[in-house]
Design an enzyme around this catalytic site. Structure first.
Site: not given
Ligand SMILES: NC(=O)c1ccc[n+]([C@@H]2O[C@H](COP(=O)([O-])OP(=O)(O)OC[C@H]3O[C@@H](n4cnc5c(N)ncnc54)[C@H](O)[C@@H]3O)[C@@H](O)[C@H]2O)c1
Length: 270
Positions: A123, A191, A221
């Site tokens: 992001a 993150n 940000h």
């Molecule tokens: N790098 C970045 O800038 C950034 C930005 C936004 C989100 N993220 C991270 O990316 C990840 C995904 O974000 P999102 O918005 O798609 O989340 P989300 O909650 O919409 O989806 C996550 C999915 O992963 C599944 N899940 C969780 N733990 C699991 C496991 N151990 N094994 C299998 N499935 C599992 C959940 O059931 C869910 O369907 C999160 O950890 C979030 O913090 C990173």
């Protein structure tokens, strides 16, 4: 074509699946895994070329690259085992790598088994400049995050320091400290702080400022980097993902762009 499998089929995972299905990225999506098996199966069958739904452990065996879009727990569960099997990995839950032990293990394993670990920009904007600048000498990296009050509720720092968000009527600085401290106090910011620290001068030296702003609807940000190259500043106003308001739409797009870059004959940017 590179065979990928996606672990975590939520806001980001689904965007990637749709991008592959529409041919925006030239990779083959062979499998998806999610704790919510039924929802993942229903989503898979909505795609023109449905991937198989399986466990994360099974998925590792059938792909060239594992794409993690699940959680920090999932990173700890799958990253070392994927690398030991010689698979490349893309990680969205970058906060997991603020653990020095895991970062060291992952670095050693990736070297030993000849794999790559991809961390998309997520992001934030400005990592290209930061990577270039870090070849020289960097004096300071500061991230100022402006957040609507609702996205700060229940953050451990807010609860521990008894910050009364309801009394904040104008833009107010509520936290200033290292990325290491910010990660503990504001896990939802983890993150962004982690990726910035890893690309630059580490979690202890990267400064984070968090501003509560009742007039905002988007997470903003701002990054300021100073060094012997000069100085740069970036600012992004993030539209929240419709599927998960905690996630910025740009984060999903950055994952898609990272995958698209794998097969691009011309590589643009640092
Ligand atoms: N790098 C970045 O800038 C950034 C930005 C936004 C989100 N993220 C991270 O990316 C990840 C995904 O974000 P999102 O918005 O798609 O989340 P989300 O909650 O919409 O989806 C996550 C999915 O992963 C599944 N899940 C969780 N733990 C699991 C496991 N151990 N094994 C299998 N499935 C599992 C959940 O059931 C869910 O369907 C999160 O950890 C979030 O913090 C990173």
């Amino acid at each position: 074509m590179i065979k990928i499998g996606i672990v975590g089929c939520g806001a980001i995972g689904k965007e990637i699946c749709r991008a592959v299905d529409k041919g925006i990225i030239k990779v083959q999506l062979v499998a998806i895994a999610d704790r919510k098996l039924q929802a993942a199966s229903a989503f898979a069958s909505s795609l023109r070329s449905p991937p198989e739904v399986m466990s994360a452990e099974e998925l590792i065996d059938v792909v060239d690259m594992v794409v993690e879009c699940a959680s920090q727990t999932a990173v700890r569960e799958i990253l070392p085992s994927a690398l030991k099997k010689g698979k490349d990995v893309m990680i969205m839950s970058v906060g997991a790598l603020t653990s020095p032990e895991l970062l060291k293990e992952v670095t050693l394993l990736a070297r030993k088994y000849g794999c790559r670990v991809y961390l998309p920009s997520g992001a934030i904007v400005g990592l290209d400049g930061l990577k270039s600048a870090s070849i020289g000498k960097i004096d300071s990296v500061t991230l100022t995050t402006r957040k609507p009050l609702s996205s700060l509720e229940r953050a451990p720092y807010i609860e521990q320091c008894k910050v009364d968000l309801s009394t904040i009527k104008e833009s107010t600085l509520i936290f200033e400290g290292s990325a290491e401290e910010a990660v503990k106090g504001f896990p939802d910011n983890v993150n962004v702080a982690a990726t910035l620290s890893l690309a630059g001068i580490g979690t202890q030296n990267t400064k984070i400022r968090i501003i509560a702003d009742p007039t905002l609807e988007r997470n903003v940000h701002e990054i300021c980097v100073k060094g012997n190259f000069g100085k740069f500043e970036t600012r992004v106003e993030n539209v929240p993902s419709t599927a998960n308001p905690k996630t910025s739409y740009l984060a999903a797009l950055s994952a898609i762009a990272t995958l698209r870059r794998l097969s691009d004959p011309i590589q643009i940017g640092t």
